[in-house]
Design an enzyme around this catalytic site. Sequence first.
Site, PDB file in Angstrom:
ATOM      1  N   ASP A   1    -120.240   8.464  87.128  1.00 31.67           N
ATOM      2  CA  ASP A   1    -119.692   9.808  86.916  1.00 31.67           C
ATOM      3  C   ASP A   1    -119.942  10.736  88.099  1.00 31.67           C
ATOM      4  O   ASP A   1    -119.069  11.533  88.467  1.00 31.67           O
ATOM      5  CB  ASP A   1    -120.203  10.432  85.614  1.00 31.67           C
TER       6      ASP A   1
ATOM      7  N   MET B   1    -124.053   7.354  83.883  1.00 34.78           N
ATOM      8  CA  MET B   1    -124.793   6.350  84.647  1.00 34.78           C
ATOM      9  C   MET B   1    -126.005   5.821  83.868  1.00 34.78           C
ATOM     10  O   MET B   1    -126.450   6.410  82.904  1.00 34.78           O
ATOM     11  CB  MET B   1    -125.278   6.939  85.971  1.00 34.78           C
ATOM     12  N   HIS B   2    -126.516   4.679  84.341  1.00 35.91           N
ATOM     13  CA  HIS B   2    -127.831   4.128  83.991  1.00 35.91           C
ATOM     14  C   HIS B   2    -127.945   3.507  82.609  1.00 35.91           C
ATOM     15  O   HIS B   2    -128.891   2.770  82.346  1.00 35.91           O
ATOM     16  CB  HIS B   2    -128.934   5.189  84.113  1.00 35.91           C
TER      17      HIS B   2
END
Length: 498
Positions: free
Chosen positions: A239, A81-82
Site C-alpha cells: 500500500d 503490508m506485513h
Amino acid sequence: MKYVIGIDLGTSAVKVLLVNKEGEVCIECAKEYPLIHEKSGYSEQNPEDWVEQTILALKELVDHGNVNPEDIEGISFSGQMHGLVLLDENYEVIRNAILWNDTRTTKQCNVIKTKLGQKLFKITKNPALEGFTLPKILWVQENEAELYEKTAVFLLPKDYLRYRLTGQIHMDYSDAAGTLLLDVVNKEWSKEICELLNVNISLGPPLVESHDLVGNLLSEIAEQTGLKEETKIFAGGADNACGAIGAGILTPGVGLCSIGTSGVILSYEEDRNRDFKGKIHFFNHGKEDAYYVMGVTLSAGHSLSWFKDTFAHSESFEDIVEDVNHVPIGANGLLFTPYLVGERTPHADAVIRGSFIGMDSSHNRDAFVRSIMEGITFSLNESITLFRNAGKKVDKMISIGGGAKNDVWLQMQADIFNTEILKLENEQGPGMGAAMLAALGCEWFSSLEVCSNQFIQVSKTFQPIDDHVNKYKQLYEVYKNIYPQTKDLNEKLKPFRE
C-alpha cells in the site's frame, strides 16, 4: 474508451476504482469488513471477508459503472503490508490472518535480533519489529506448531486476494520487502535468514515485479462480478509503494505524507547502498529497480477515529474538526502522543501508550481534537527529522489520505514540517497507484513517470508561515521529551492491561 481497475485492500475496507486513460476515476466502490481483537495486542482478519467484499465491490462497479466489461483491460492491487496468511498444500487458509498492527511478537523479534544481529540490516535493510511478517511466522511456529506444520506457503493480504481471483500464487518485491525475509538489494528470499531461524525457504512464493502480468480472472470470479475472464491481472504492490506511485513519488526531491489508519512519511530513493542503520524503513518500490525510505506512525488517523468513536460517535469527522482553527497553536498547552497501539518510528516500542500532557479544566473538545492532530503531525515530523539528519532533502511534500481533507491540517503539516505541502486534484491514494500499475502493464504508457504526468495534478499548495514554524519548533522540543519520560511508566502499567 478503455479502463483499468485499481483494488486497494485496506485494513478496514476494500476500495475499487474504475479509471480511464485520462486518469479520471469514473466510479469507486468500497466494502468494509471487521477486525478481530481476541485480546490486547492481537489484530486479525478472516481472509474470506476480503474475497467476499471485493467480489461484491467489483460487481457493484460493473453494474453501476456504465461501461462495457470488455473495455476493462486490466486489474492491479494495493494491499495492507506485513499481514500473514498461511496456506496448506491445497492452498486453503489455515488460520486467520495476523495483521500489521498486531503486537504479540516481541519475544520473536528479540530472537531475530539475537540470532541475526547486524546481518538483518545488511540483508533486509530493516529492523525486527512486531508488525513485520517474519516474527509472526516464528510466533505461529512456536505457539501453533500443528498449524505451522501444515503450512505450504505464506502470502500477504493482497496476494491472497489476487490468488483467489486468478488461481495463481505470487508476491511482488515491494510487499515482500516488508516480510524481513527478502534480500532487498538482490531481490530474492534470503537463504541465510531462513536457515538461521529454521524457516523453510519454500514457504516464500515466486517473486515478481509490481507491473508484471500474473494471470487472468477465474471463470467463476468473472461470472460473479460481470467482468471478462480475459481481463489481465497484474501483481500490484504494498500500500505504501502504491500510495507513492499514486502521488507521483517516482523521482528524487518530493516526499509523501500519508495519513490513514497509520501515518507514513516516505521519500524516493535510488541509492541501494544508502545506510539508515535501521532507524527508518528501506523498501523496494513498486517502480522497478527503485526504492523508498519510510517512517511510520502506527496510530495516525486511528487516533482521531478513536477519539470520534469514544466521545463523538454520532458525528462525522468533518464535524469534529470543523472548529479546530479557532484553537491556537499548541491547543492552549495540551500535547498528545499518538501511541495508542505502540509506536514504530523512531521508537519501535510495542509497549508505549498514548498520553495527553498539560490537560486542565479550560480545555474543551476542540482543544483535544487540535492536540490530537498536532500530536500525529509531530510524530510524523520525527521521521522527517531522521531523513534530514541522514542528508535527504525534504523541500516539498505531497499530502494524501485523511490528513489532506482538511485545510487546517494541511497548513499544520506545512508549519510543523517546515516545507511546502501539495494537495492533489483527485487524490485516491494506493488505489490510484494500483490502477497506474495496471495501466503500465496494459502498455498504455511507456513508464510510470509518463503515466503520472497524465494522471496526477496538484490543486492547492500550502507554504510554511514563519511565526507558526517558530512556535511549533518550541512545542516539538517539548513533544520529544514525552516518550522518554513516559516509557518506564508504561512498562509498569503493562500488567494491568486486559
